[in-house]
Design an enzyme around this catalytic site. Structure first.
Site, mmCIF file in Angstrom:
data_model
loop_
_atom_site.group_PDB
_atom_site.id
_atom_site.type_symbol
_atom_site.label_atom_id
_atom_site.label_comp_id
_atom_site.label_asym_id
_atom_site.label_seq_id
_atom_site.Cartn_x
_atom_site.Cartn_y
_atom_site.Cartn_z
ATOM 1 N N LYS A 138 0.514 -1.146 0.013
ATOM 2 C CA LYS A 138 0.004 0.314 0.193
ATOM 3 C C LYS A 138 0.581 1.618 0.383
ATOM 4 O O LYS A 138 2.071 1.041 0.585
ATOM 5 C CB LYS A 138 -0.825 -0.020 1.508
ATOM 6 N N SER A 195 -9.406 2.254 2.560
ATOM 7 C CA SER A 195 -8.701 2.660 1.817
ATOM 8 C C SER A 195 -7.359 2.219 1.312
ATOM 9 O O SER A 195 -6.748 2.789 0.869
ATOM 10 C CB SER A 195 -7.539 4.149 2.987
ATOM 11 N N SER A 198 -9.766 -0.396 6.486
ATOM 12 C CA SER A 198 -9.592 0.532 5.779
ATOM 13 C C SER A 198 -8.636 -1.334 5.050
ATOM 14 O O SER A 198 -8.076 -1.123 4.137
ATOM 15 C CB SER A 198 -8.130 1.293 5.590
#
Lengths: 426, 426
Positions: free
Chosen positions: A75, A144, A168
Site C-alpha cells: 500500500k 483505503s 481499511s
C-alpha cells in the site's frame, strides 16, 4: 488468458519441491498484471524490473522458508526503498523513499519479492484513487487499501500489505473477494508506515487463502511459523455478534450472515448469540474522537502547508473536527476504550471466534465513495484480530465477506478457526 | 562575546510587548551559534537562511501566541521539510525530508522558527555523534539527543526537540545543564519521528526554563496554554525515590540528591520516602526485552540491507538480542509492565511529585560513550512524565540534574511543581 497467482501456501509448496522458481512465479504475476491492470488500476508504482531482479536473486539462494519467492504489493502509504511514496496525494510528487518500512524489509528477509506500490486513497482516508473493483470495473474496490485488495482480488499477486485505522483492510477485502486480516493491535512493526492515528493504525494483509496469513505472519513477526491446525467445527465455540450496528447492514447481508450461521449450526458448530452492552454503540464516537485528535496532529504539515492540495472533507471535516477535540475529551475517550476492551475480554471468555458482518453489503456501484466502515470500527477499537472470509455474495453477485474476530493476541488461533469455518461454508 | 538565547518565557514577553522581533531573536541565536558551534558541534544541519526567512515572515504576521518567533532545533531523527535527515548514520546520505514531522509543523503553526537539525547518536542509540558538552569540550553531552541538549545548554536556541526511548532526553539534559522534559507516554504526535521501539518512543523537550515547557506543550498539543502556577512548597507532597538503582549513582550524586531533599525539607516541603517493591528492579530487563524486540523489527531494512554501515553493538548486540526474544516473552514483558504501571499509580496516590536522580553523575569525561540511562529507564517504562532540573553540580563542577516525576497525564502539574522546587533550590 493468464492464470491468477496461486495462493502463498500452494506456491511455497511448489517452490520448496523445486517445481516452481521465484522468477517463473514473478513472470506469471507480471503477465496477470499486464492483462488485468488496464481495467483494475491497482498499482501506483509497479517495479517489474526490480521484482524480476529480486526473484532471480532468490533463485540463486537456498529456499529459506515459505515466503521465498512470494510476490507482494505494498500500500502506497508504506515506504519501499527507491520507489515513490505518494500517500495517495499529489503533495509528495517526486519523492522517493530512502528505506524500506520494517514490514517490507521483514518480508524480503523472509524471501518475498516486492512488486511495488498499490493505490491508497488520499492519506488513507476517504477520497478514492483510480482503482476499480476487480469483479466489476464500475464498482468501488473499497478503501483505503484499495489497490492491495484489488491486486489480490484480480489474482495479480498472492499477497498485499494494507493498513487499517478504521476499516481499511476488512472492507476492501470484503468488496474484492479476498481474505483480509487485521492483526491484534501492536502485532506488526509500523516503522515506515504513514502515521494517521497511532492509537488504531494497524498493518494488515490481503491474501487468497487463510493459511497464507499464517505464513506471512511468521515473516512479519520474524518468528517461526505458528501451528495452522483447523480444529473440527464442533470444537469451536462461536459467538454470533450482530453488533449494535446490525440495522445498518443491508437486508440481504443480514440474511446472508444469518444463513451462514445456520449452515454452520447444521454442520455441527456450537453458536451462541453474543449481545454487547448498549454502551458499545458509543465506539463510533469514541473512535472518531481519538482518531480525529491524533490525525489532526499527525498531518500537521499537510494541513498547514499543503491544505489547498487536500480534499476539503479531509482538512476541514476530519482534521478540523480533530482540532476541536480537547485533550481532556481525548483522554476520556482513550480511557473508555481501554475499559471497553476489558469488558469485551470478560464477555467473550470461552469463545474461540466471533462471527459478524465484514461490511454493510457488497461493493457499491460507482467509484466516488469507498463504502462505510461501520462494521469494522468496533473491532479495530477493541484491538482484537479480525479476518474477512470471502465466502458470501451480495444481490448483484459481488463478493461479500464474513468477518471472524478472535481474542487479543490469539491471531494464530483465529486463522485456524477461520479455515475451519471457510471449509464448512465452501 | 555573544549573549545566550533568552528563555522562551522571556522572549515571548518581549515579542508580545514589541521589544523584540523574531528576526532580531533569530540573529541573536545565529550569532551565538557562530561563536559556540566550532567547540560544541551541536548541529547536523543548520538552516540559517531558512530561519531568517521564517522569522521575517513571522514579523509580518500578528503575534498569535507565546511561541511566535521562538527559535528551535530538531533532533536529526525527526523530519524537517527540505532538510537532510541522517538519523545519525551515513546510511541516509543525500536524503532530504519531503515533509515536516507533526511536532515540527505544530511548533511552526504556533509561530516558532525552525533552525534545523541537531546531532543524534546513531539511530538514537549508543554510537556518539560529533557533539561535545557545552560546559567542557572533552566531556560527553550525553545521548541520544546530544545536539539538542548541547544547543540549548550553549544558549544557541531556547528550545530543542529530542526523543527518549530509554533515557535520551533526561540524561543529556542533566549533563548539559538544561531542563529536560519527557512527557507522559503518548502525549505528543510521533508522526515523522524515527521509530525505534514504539512501546516507549517519546518526543521530549530541552529548554532553559520550566515555564518554557508549558508554553511549548501548548503548541505541540495544539491546545490552550495550561495553567503554570507553582504552588507553595509546603503544599507539595513529595516522594523521595532512591529507586532500585540507588547504589549505581555515584557517591557524590547520592550526597547531592540527599542534600537537595534536606534543603527542601528545611524550606518546608513534606517529603516522604517512596520505596518501590523489589520487583521493580526487573524494569531494566523488561524494557530491554520489549525495546529490543521492537527495535530489531523497526530497523529491519537498516539491519538487513545496510548492516555493514552500522556499528556492531547496534546490529549484533541490540538488534541481535531483540531477534532472540520470542513473541511470548515480548507479550509477557508488555503485560508485566502494564501491571507495574497500575502498581505504581496506586503506590504513589497522593504524591504530587517524585524526586530521584536524573543520572548516575555528571557528564563523563571523554567522547566515546554517552553515559548510562539506568536512572531513566524506569520512568520511561512507567509512562509517567519526567523533568530534569539543572540545579545540582558534580565533583568536576559539571551540571547535574535533579529528576522530578509526575503522575501520568498530569504533565502541567509536574511543571508547576518543578518550578516550585527549582525556586526553593536556587
Amino acid at each position: 488468458m493468464t492464470s491468477p497467482a496461486p495462493t502463498i501456501a500452494e506456491a511455497a509448496r511448489r517452490i520448496a519441491r523445486g517445481d516452481l522458481t521465484a522468477e517463473a512465479l514473478t513472470r506469471l504475476c507480471l503477465d496477470r498484471i499486464a492483462e488485468r491492470e488496464p481495467a483494475v488500476q491497482a498499482w501506483q508504482a509497479l517495479d517489474a524490473e526490480g521484482a524480476l531482479a529480486e526473484a532471480r536473486h532468490r533463485d540463486r539462494s537456498p529456499v529459506a522458508g515459505p515466503m521465498h519467492g512470494i510476490p507482494f504489493g505494498v500500500k502506497d502509504i508504506i515506504e519501499v526503498f527507491g520507489l515513490p511514496t505518494t500517500h495517495g496525494t499529489p503533495i509528495f510528487e517526486g519523492y522517493r523513499s530512502p528505506r524500506d518500512a520494517g514490514c517490507v524489509a521483514l518480508l524480503r528477509e523472509g524471501g518475498a519479492v516486492c512488486f511495488g506500490k498499490t493505490v491508497s486513497t488520499e492519506l488513507a482516508h476517504f477520497h478514492p484513487g483510480k482503482t476499480r473493483n476487480p469483479h466489476d470495473p464500475n464498482s468501488t474496490p473499497g478503501g483505503s487499501s484499495s489497490g492491495s485488495a484489488a491486486a489480490v482480488g484480480a489474482g495479480m499477486v498472492p499477497l498485499a500489505l494494507g493498513t487499517q485505522t478504521t476499516g481499511s483492510v476488512l472492507r476492501p477485502a470484503s468488496f474484492c473477494g479476498v481474505v483480509g486480516y487485521k492483526p491484534s493491535f501492536g502485532e506488526f512493526t509500523r516503522s515506515g508506515v504513514y502515521d494517521c492515528a497511532s492509537s488504531f493504525d494497524t498493518l494488515g494483509l490481503m491474501t487468497q487463502g487463510v493459511e497464507d496469513i499464517v505464513l506471512s505472519r511468521a515473516a512479519l513477526l520474524r518468528q517461526p511459523v505458528e501451528e495452522f491446525a483447523p480444529p473440527p467445527l464442533g470444537d469451536l465455540r462461536i459467538g454470533f455478534c450482530r453488533s449494535p450496528f446490525w440495522d445498518q447492514a443491508e437486508p440481504t447481508t443480514r440474511t446472508a450472515i444469518e444463513d451462514a450461521a445456520e449452515r454452520l449450526r447444521r454442520a455441527g458448530a456450537r453458536i451462541s448469540d453474543l449481545e454487547l452492552p448498549a454502551g458499545f454503540a458509543d465506539v463510533l464516537t469514541l473512535h472518531r474522537t481519538v482518531s480525529g485528535y491524533e490525525f489532526a496532529r499527525s498531518i500537521a504539515w499537510e494541513r498547514t502547508e499543503r491544505g489547498a492540495m487536500l480534499s476539503p472533507v479531509l482538512v476541514e471535516g476530519r482534521a478540523g473536527d480533530g482540532l476541536r477535540v480537547t485533550r481532556r475529551d481525548y483522554h476520556a475517550a482513550l480511557d473508555r476504550l481501554a475499559e471497553m476492551r476489558r469488558e469485551y475480554a470478560s464477555l467473550t471468555r470461552g469463545l474461540d471466534v466471533v462471527l459478524t458482518p465484514s461490511a454493510r453489503g457488497e461493493a457499491l456501484s460507482g467509484l466516488t465513495v469507498t463504502g462505510d466502515p461501520v462494521f469494522n470500527t468496533l473491532w479495530t477499537a477493541l484491538y482484537v484480530p479480525a479476518l474477512s472470509l470471502p465466502v458470501l455474495q451480495g444481490p448483484r453477485g459481488m463478493p461479500l465477506g464474513l468477518q471472524l474476530v478472535g481474542q487479543f493476541r490469539e491471531d494464530a488461533a483465529l486463522c485456524s478457526a477461520a479455515e475451519t469455518v471457510r471449509r464448512a461454508l465452501s
